[in-house]
Design a protein around this motif. Structure first.
Motif, PDB file in Angstrom:
ATOM      1  N   ASP A 137      10.989   1.354   9.114  1.00  0.00           N
ATOM      2  CA  ASP A 137      10.911   0.559  10.340  1.00  0.00           C
ATOM      3  C   ASP A 137      11.684  -0.748  10.191  1.00  0.00           C
ATOM      4  OD1 ASP A 137       9.914  -1.096  12.567  1.00  0.00           O
ATOM      5  OD2 ASP A 137       8.451   0.524  12.798  1.00  0.00           O
ATOM      6  N   PRO A 138      12.601  -1.054  11.112  1.00  0.00           N
ATOM      7  CA  PRO A 138      13.384  -2.296  11.001  1.00  0.00           C
ATOM      8  C   PRO A 138      12.533  -3.557  11.088  1.00  0.00           C
ATOM      9  CG  PRO A 138      13.795  -1.187  13.106  1.00  0.00           C
ATOM     10  CD  PRO A 138      13.033  -0.230  12.266  1.00  0.00           C
ATOM     11  N   ALA A 139      11.339  -3.447  11.660  1.00  0.00           N
ATOM     12  CA  ALA A 139      10.473  -4.622  11.772  1.00  0.00           C
ATOM     13  C   ALA A 139      10.025  -5.137  10.414  1.00  0.00           C
ATOM     14  CB  ALA A 139       9.243  -4.293  12.620  1.00  0.00           C
ATOM     15  N   LEU A 140      10.068  -4.278   9.396  1.00  0.00           N
ATOM     16  CA  LEU A 140       9.657  -4.705   8.060  1.00  0.00           C
ATOM     17  C   LEU A 140      10.505  -5.871   7.559  1.00  0.00           C
ATOM     18  CD1 LEU A 140       9.035  -1.241   6.383  1.00  0.00           C
ATOM     19  CD2 LEU A 140       7.307  -2.901   7.089  1.00  0.00           C
ATOM     20  N   ALA A 141      11.734  -5.971   8.068  1.00  0.00           N
ATOM     21  CA  ALA A 141      12.635  -7.042   7.625  1.00  0.00           C
ATOM     22  C   ALA A 141      12.475  -8.308   8.452  1.00  0.00           C
ATOM     23  CB  ALA A 141      14.085  -6.562   7.694  1.00  0.00           C
ATOM     24  N   THR A 142      11.675  -8.259   9.516  1.00  0.00           N
ATOM     25  CA  THR A 142      11.606  -9.408  10.419  1.00  0.00           C
ATOM     26  C   THR A 142      10.208 -10.000  10.573  1.00  0.00           C
ATOM     27  OG1 THR A 142      11.342  -7.947  12.340  1.00  0.00           O
ATOM     28  CG2 THR A 142      13.588  -8.585  11.738  1.00  0.00           C
ATOM     29  N   VAL A 143       9.149  -9.204  10.397  1.00  0.00           N
ATOM     30  CA  VAL A 143       7.800  -9.754  10.562  1.00  0.00           C
ATOM     31  C   VAL A 143       7.495 -10.685   9.392  1.00  0.00           C
ATOM     32  CG1 VAL A 143       6.977  -7.770  11.869  1.00  0.00           C
ATOM     33  CG2 VAL A 143       6.712  -7.794   9.371  1.00  0.00           C
ATOM     34  N   PRO A 144       6.678 -11.716   9.607  1.00  0.00           N
ATOM     35  CA  PRO A 144       6.322 -12.619   8.502  1.00  0.00           C
ATOM     36  C   PRO A 144       5.666 -11.851   7.358  1.00  0.00           C
ATOM     37  CG  PRO A 144       5.686 -13.575  10.601  1.00  0.00           C
ATOM     38  CD  PRO A 144       6.096 -12.168  10.888  1.00  0.00           C
ATOM     39  N   SER A 145       6.060 -12.174   6.150  1.00  0.00           N
ATOM     40  CA  SER A 145       5.525 -11.491   4.982  1.00  0.00           C
ATOM     41  C   SER A 145       4.680 -12.449   4.157  1.00  0.00           C
ATOM     42  CB  SER A 145       6.665 -10.932   4.124  1.00  0.00           C
ATOM     43  OG  SER A 145       7.483 -11.985   3.647  1.00  0.00           O
ATOM     44  N   ASN A 146       3.993 -11.890   3.181  1.00  0.00           N
ATOM     45  CA  ASN A 146       3.171 -12.684   2.282  1.00  0.00           C
ATOM     46  C   ASN A 146       3.975 -13.842   1.698  1.00  0.00           C
ATOM     47  OD1 ASN A 146       2.547  -9.685   2.182  1.00  0.00           O
ATOM     48  ND2 ASN A 146       0.620 -10.530   1.472  1.00  0.00           N
ATOM     49  N   HIS A 147       3.319 -14.980   1.563  1.00  0.00           N
ATOM     50  CA  HIS A 147       3.878 -16.231   1.034  1.00  0.00           C
ATOM     51  C   HIS A 147       4.672 -17.015   2.071  1.00  0.00           C
ATOM     52  CE1 HIS A 147       3.332 -15.442  -3.550  1.00  0.00           C
ATOM     53  NE2 HIS A 147       2.463 -14.733  -2.850  1.00  0.00           N
ATOM     54  N   HIS A 171      -4.234  -4.787  -1.562  1.00  0.00           N
ATOM     55  CA  HIS A 171      -3.550  -6.027  -1.197  1.00  0.00           C
ATOM     56  C   HIS A 171      -3.009  -5.884   0.212  1.00  0.00           C
ATOM     57  CE1 HIS A 171      -1.285  -9.691  -1.386  1.00  0.00           C
ATOM     58  NE2 HIS A 171      -1.579  -9.876  -2.664  1.00  0.00           N
ATOM     59  N   VAL A 172      -3.361  -6.830   1.069  1.00  0.00           N
ATOM     60  CA  VAL A 172      -2.838  -6.800   2.429  1.00  0.00           C
ATOM     61  C   VAL A 172      -1.331  -7.025   2.392  1.00  0.00           C
ATOM     62  CG1 VAL A 172      -3.237  -9.266   2.857  1.00  0.00           C
ATOM     63  CG2 VAL A 172      -3.207  -7.658   4.773  1.00  0.00           C
ATOM     64  N   ALA A 173      -0.616  -6.353   3.295  1.00  0.00           N
ATOM     65  CA  ALA A 173       0.845  -6.373   3.281  1.00  0.00           C
ATOM     66  C   ALA A 173       1.369  -6.358   4.714  1.00  0.00           C
ATOM     67  CB  ALA A 173       1.385  -5.164   2.508  1.00  0.00           C
ATOM     68  N   PRO A 174       2.641  -6.737   4.921  1.00  0.00           N
ATOM     69  CA  PRO A 174       3.224  -6.746   6.275  1.00  0.00           C
ATOM     70  C   PRO A 174       3.613  -5.355   6.758  1.00  0.00           C
ATOM     71  CG  PRO A 174       4.839  -7.505   4.694  1.00  0.00           C
ATOM     72  CD  PRO A 174       3.553  -7.318   3.927  1.00  0.00           C
ATOM     73  N   LEU A 175       2.662  -4.442   6.662  1.00  0.00           N
ATOM     74  CA  LEU A 175       2.774  -3.093   7.217  1.00  0.00           C
ATOM     75  C   LEU A 175       1.897  -3.027   8.458  1.00  0.00           C
ATOM     76  CD1 LEU A 175       2.334  -1.098   3.879  1.00  0.00           C
ATOM     77  CD2 LEU A 175       4.487  -1.480   5.111  1.00  0.00           C
ATOM     78  N   PRO A 176       2.077  -2.023   9.313  1.00  0.00           N
ATOM     79  CA  PRO A 176       1.247  -1.932  10.514  1.00  0.00           C
ATOM     80  C   PRO A 176      -0.234  -1.820  10.163  1.00  0.00           C
ATOM     81  CG  PRO A 176       3.110  -0.412  10.649  1.00  0.00           C
ATOM     82  CD  PRO A 176       3.086  -0.936   9.255  1.00  0.00           C
ATOM     83  N   ALA A 177      -1.061  -2.645  10.784  1.00  0.00           N
ATOM     84  CA  ALA A 177      -2.503  -2.523  10.602  1.00  0.00           C
ATOM     85  C   ALA A 177      -2.936  -1.128  11.039  1.00  0.00           C
ATOM     86  CB  ALA A 177      -3.224  -3.588  11.408  1.00  0.00           C
ATOM     87  N   GLY A 178      -3.734  -0.503  10.211  1.00  0.00           N
ATOM     88  CA  GLY A 178      -4.129   0.879  10.475  1.00  0.00           C
ATOM     89  C   GLY A 178      -3.510   1.853   9.502  1.00  0.00           C
ATOM     90  N   LEU A 198       4.325  -4.491  16.927  1.00  0.00           N
ATOM     91  CA  LEU A 198       5.619  -5.050  16.509  1.00  0.00           C
ATOM     92  C   LEU A 198       6.519  -4.003  15.864  1.00  0.00           C
ATOM     93  CD1 LEU A 198       4.379  -8.433  14.974  1.00  0.00           C
ATOM     94  CD2 LEU A 198       5.309  -8.043  17.259  1.00  0.00           C
ATOM     95  N   PHE A 199       5.986  -2.807  15.625  1.00  0.00           N
ATOM     96  CA  PHE A 199       6.720  -1.759  14.914  1.00  0.00           C
ATOM     97  C   PHE A 199       7.127  -0.639  15.878  1.00  0.00           C
ATOM     98  CE2 PHE A 199       4.158  -3.988  11.872  1.00  0.00           C
ATOM     99  CZ  PHE A 199       4.936  -4.070  10.725  1.00  0.00           C
ATOM    100  N   THR A 200       8.162   0.083  15.491  1.00  0.00           N
ATOM    101  CA  THR A 200       8.613   1.227  16.286  1.00  0.00           C
ATOM    102  C   THR A 200       8.252   2.539  15.585  1.00  0.00           C
ATOM    103  OG1 THR A 200      10.813   0.944  15.283  1.00  0.00           O
ATOM    104  CG2 THR A 200      10.466   0.015  17.483  1.00  0.00           C
ATOM    105  N   THR A 201       8.833   2.802  14.424  1.00  0.00           N
ATOM    106  CA  THR A 201       8.512   4.036  13.695  1.00  0.00           C
ATOM    107  C   THR A 201       7.216   3.893  12.908  1.00  0.00           C
ATOM    108  OG1 THR A 201       9.827   3.372  11.765  1.00  0.00           O
ATOM    109  CG2 THR A 201      10.941   4.626  13.489  1.00  0.00           C
ATOM    110  N   GLY A 202       6.892   2.683  12.463  1.00  0.00           N
ATOM    111  CA  GLY A 202       5.646   2.451  11.743  1.00  0.00           C
ATOM    112  C   GLY A 202       5.628   2.994  10.340  1.00  0.00           C
ATOM    113  N   ASP A 203       6.801   3.357   9.808  1.00  0.00           N
ATOM    114  CA  ASP A 203       6.860   3.835   8.428  1.00  0.00           C
ATOM    115  C   ASP A 203       7.740   2.899   7.612  1.00  0.00           C
ATOM    116  OD1 ASP A 203       9.476   4.440   9.135  1.00  0.00           O
ATOM    117  OD2 ASP A 203       9.088   6.585   9.354  1.00  0.00           O
TER     118      ASP A 203
END
Length: 416
Positions: free
Chosen positions: A376-386, A173-180, A368-373
């Protein structure tokens, strides 16, 4: 010399156009007729034995390639009643009539169009290079995942009489994690979800004469407050659960006490024990508040939808992720912990008596990510599923998604 499962994979660049086409033409659950037709045509051209109309709009393809295990790869096809707001030149402008007869905008805001494209890409590679695997490949394109009904509908319609039962069920399932990056969690990985409708019956009256009523608004308010104590006061702190009352409706006028009220609520849990406790408590509280109010009849509680808990087999997931780590590098494999989202893919595994190996595919611009794990604070801000703003970046998401499915299939069906 042994070839690794991820080697010799070239992804068809035309898949990007297919993805854009599917994204521009989303379809609601059990309405995926156009998507199913595209899938069936492509699988037939690739040499699969294809069955359509399973569970109404589901499609399955079988490709036998000598002795060996049977692996089932699954993708879901349905979209959501969401108005897209991504600004993409291939954004959806589609509307459809939902199961309640309402015309709604439709958007692939969960990424199922990507899932479908990736599995078709994997089917193309596996069918064209049969020297790299041995066994029976089953590809399942499932309807109505968003309704929590598609997997069960396919099973009830005799899926495993139409295709061989698998030894392993694989999916992503695709998710709002860093591509790659790819993420997977062993054990209870995605929450079970129960959505309920609670109808509370009172006695209506004029707003100026409340003594003649049994007020369902007050009854509903008391019920909502009491329901919040289930998780906070009945569930051990070592367990995880969520209870949300998402809808409350009663009456249409300020000076009229209505005759009934309706609540809609959702429960998320990670064990059958906790789930049953919460369901029993909802029943107890609703009936108790009705009795305390002197209601003329007991509440009625009906199920709107249900998703079972998704349990990743630890050994099976470990085997798959190990193959991914050899391909991408161990630093690209994350453990996201148990997710609060829900899925019905587990039904395909449990009904076949097979282990499940199911992972998340990063699909968001890595810049859009810094630590990429997972911290990462970006997990709370990037658009997510739905979200109406959600759309995965096509590359490298598509290439990695196809490669992951091919790698997983070859790992579980190595050449003889």
């Amino acid at each position: 010399m042994t070839t690794s499962a991820h080697e010799n994979i070239t992804v068809d660049p035309a898949l990007a156009d297919l993805y854009k086409d599917l994204h521009s033409h989303p379809e609601l659950g059990f309405q995926e007729h156009r998507t199913a037709e595209i899938v069936a045509k492509r699988l037939t051209e690739l040499g699969f034995d294809v069955t359509t109309g399973i569970g109404k709009t589901g499609v399955a393809g079988v490709l036998k390639n000598g002795a060996g295990p049977t692996a089932l790869l699954r993708a879901d096809m349905d979209a959501l009643p969401v108005k897209e707001d991504t600004g993409l030149d291939y954004a959806s402008t589609v509307t459809a009539t939902d199961e309640n007869g309402k015309v709604v905008p439709v958007d692939h805001a969960c990424g199922h169009d990507l899932h479908t494209t990736c599995l078709l890409g994997a089917a193309e590679i596996l069918s064209s290079d049969t020297s790299s695997w041995s066994g029976t490949l089953v590809v399942v394109f499932q309807p109505a995942e968003e309704l929590g009904a598609g997997a069960q509908a396919m099973v009830d319609d005799g899926l495993y009489n139409k295709v061989p039962k698998p030894d392993i069920v694989l999916g992503q399932h695709v998710a709002p994690l860093p591509a790659g990056k790819i993420a997977g969690h062993a054990g209870a990985s995605y929450a079970g979800s129960d959505s309920l409708r609670v109808r509370l019956v009172g006695k209506g009256a004029h707003g100026s004469m409340p003594q003649n009523s049994i007020d369902p608004v007050v009854m509903a308010a008391s019920t909502v407050l009491r329901l919040q104590t289930i998780v906070s006061r009945e569930i051990p702190s070592t367990d995880v659960a969520v209870l949300t009352v998402g809808s409350i409706h009663s009456g249409d006028a300020a000076n009229v006490i209505p005759g009934e009220a309706e609540l809609q609520l959702n429960i998320r849990s990670y064990s059958d024990r906790v789930r049953q406790h919460i369901l029993d408590s909802v029943d107890r509280i609703a009936k108790g508040e009705a009795a305390a109010a002197g209601a003329p009849e007991e509440p009625t509680i009906t199920e709107i939808e249900r998703f079972p808990i998704v349990v990743n087999d630890a050994e099976a997931l470990g085997k798959t992720l190990h193959a991914f780590a050899e391909w991408l590098g161990a630093d690209k494999i994350l453990d996201p912990g148990a997710g609060a989202g829900s899925e019905d893919v587990g039904i395909l595994a449990t009904s076949a008596g097979a282990p499940l190996s199911y992972w998340l595919l990063g699909g968001t611009d890595p810049s859009l990510f810094t630590t990429g794990d997972m911290t990462d604070p970006a997990l709370a801000t990037v658009p997510s599923n739905h979200s109406p703003h959600y759309a995965p970046v096509i590359e490298p998401t598509l290439t990695i998604g196809v490669t992951a499915l091919v790698t997983a299939a070859r790992t579980w069906m190595p050449p003889a």
